[in-house]
Motif scaffolding. Structure first.
Motif: not given
Length: 367
Positions: A165-168, A200-204
């Motif tokens: 599971x990808x948590x961002x 890939x684990x950070x954005x806005x």
């Protein structure tokens, strides 16, 4: 498939039982109105208290509740750490900020919970503080901020490798904060230069109210984010106050003691920023004149004009149709009960459903 929900930070309560009670008393009613026969995504605000109360039994009970009611966790609001309703919050909402271990530990715990509570999605976002409130933040704070963010991103990577599971993490730019404008957001990502394996684990979390207050243009900011390869982990669908000419004096009726209502005013010399409505009033009393002013006060998105002044609904009309359908949408009008009385005519669940229906109608019309 487009995923649309609302943020449960509209409901007061810091405990996990509060979260469950709000789902029962409001969430299920909203689902029945907007998604009676389809799975309904949830946008949960999980305060620090609630995050520490969850144990294996409560997690299992929540997963069973989701299956029973055809719901699933889509996103977590991990921005407000503590009390968010019924008491003055103002600039304290940003504390603890990304200079503190408390923010790191809380966010890592939310990452663990995102994986544990997930049932039907392989990607979950956690929205968070835009680093810190700008006043008092120093250049020398950046190394600590980067180290703290890296600790969380490494934690999220380990969760991904273990669970699939990808948590961002989704930083949420906001007026008067370290991340405020899209320009500052781009500069932040360039400055941080996160390792490729963690990017890939950070954005806005793109809050439409906040960027409309900054007088930013929908198509331009979206193009700049895409060009910089910055992930929009989710969009908070929200609308701000917009006053032009003589309407500006009417903004003071929205001054209230709980939340910070940052204002950005425009005249021939450019933009002027105020940390709250009283500071704007001081400038007006001193004889300053503005052509237009926008205020960080989340108003119902289905309203174009409030009578006393307008809203930034136009930004939503411009922005939302430009988005990729894969980006989750979360309506976030947490200040309904802080609105003047004539704007609180409907039961809360009806108003929330109206907002979700408005988004669906806008996007269906633009397909």
């Amino acid at each position: 498939m487009r995923q649309l929900t609302y943020c449960s930070n509209i409901h007061p309560g810091e405990s996990w039982q509060d979260v469950l009670d709000n789902l029962e008393s409001h969430g299920l009613s909203v689902k029945q109105q907007v998604s009676p026969n389809a799975a309904f995504p949830l946008g949960l605000r999980i305060a620090q208290q609630a995050s520490m109360e969850l144990d294996e039994q409560k997690i299992a009970e929540f997963r069973a509740w989701c299956e029973q009611h055809n719901c699933y966790l889509l996103t977590i609001n991990g921005f407000p750490y503590g009390t968010f309703h019924d008491a003055p919050v103002k600039a304290a909402v940003y504390e603890p900020d990304w200079r503190t271990q408390a923010r790191v530990s809380y966010t890592q715990q939310l990452g663990d919970l995102a994986v544990a509570l997930a049932t039907r999605t392989s990607t979950i976002s956690i929205s968070t503080v835009p680093i810190a409130f700008k006043a008092g933040f120093a250049e020398s704070d950046w190394p600590l901020v980067r180290a703290n963010l890296l600790a969380v991103l490494e934690h999220l990577q380990a969760l991904h490798q273990r669970s699939g599971i990808l948590v961002r993490l989704a930083l949420e730019p906001e007026p008067c904060c370290v991340l405020e404008t899209i320009e500052e957001t781009l500069e932040f990502f360039a400055r941080m230069n996160f390792p490729v394996h963690l990017q890939n684990y950070i954005g806005i979390c793109f809050d439409c109210c906040h960027q409309a207050v900054e007088f930013e243009t929908a198509a331009e900011v979206l193009a700049r984010l895409r060009a910089a390869n910055i992930t929009i982990a989710k969009v908070q669908v929200s609308s701000a106050l917009r006053a032009q000419g003589d309407e500006i004096a009417q903004l003071m009726q929205f001054n209230e003691p709980v939340y910070l209502h940052q204002a950005v005013a425009k005249n021939a010399s450019g933009l002027q920023r105020f940390s709250d409505l009283p500071q704007l009033q001081t400038a007006l009393d001193a004889g300053e004149q503005f052509d237009e002013c926008r205020v960080h006060f989340h108003v119902p998105i289905f309203i174009d004009h409030l009578g006393a002044c307008g809203t930034t609904q136009f930004f939503l009309r411009d922005f939302l149709p430009l988005l990729d359908k894969s980006i989750p949408l979360e309506v976030e009008t947490y200040s309904f009960k802080n609105l003047p009385a004539h704007l609180r005519d409907y039961p809360l669940d009806v108003s929330i459903a109206r907002e979700l229906q408005w988004v669906n109608q806008l996007l269906d019309h633009n397909n």
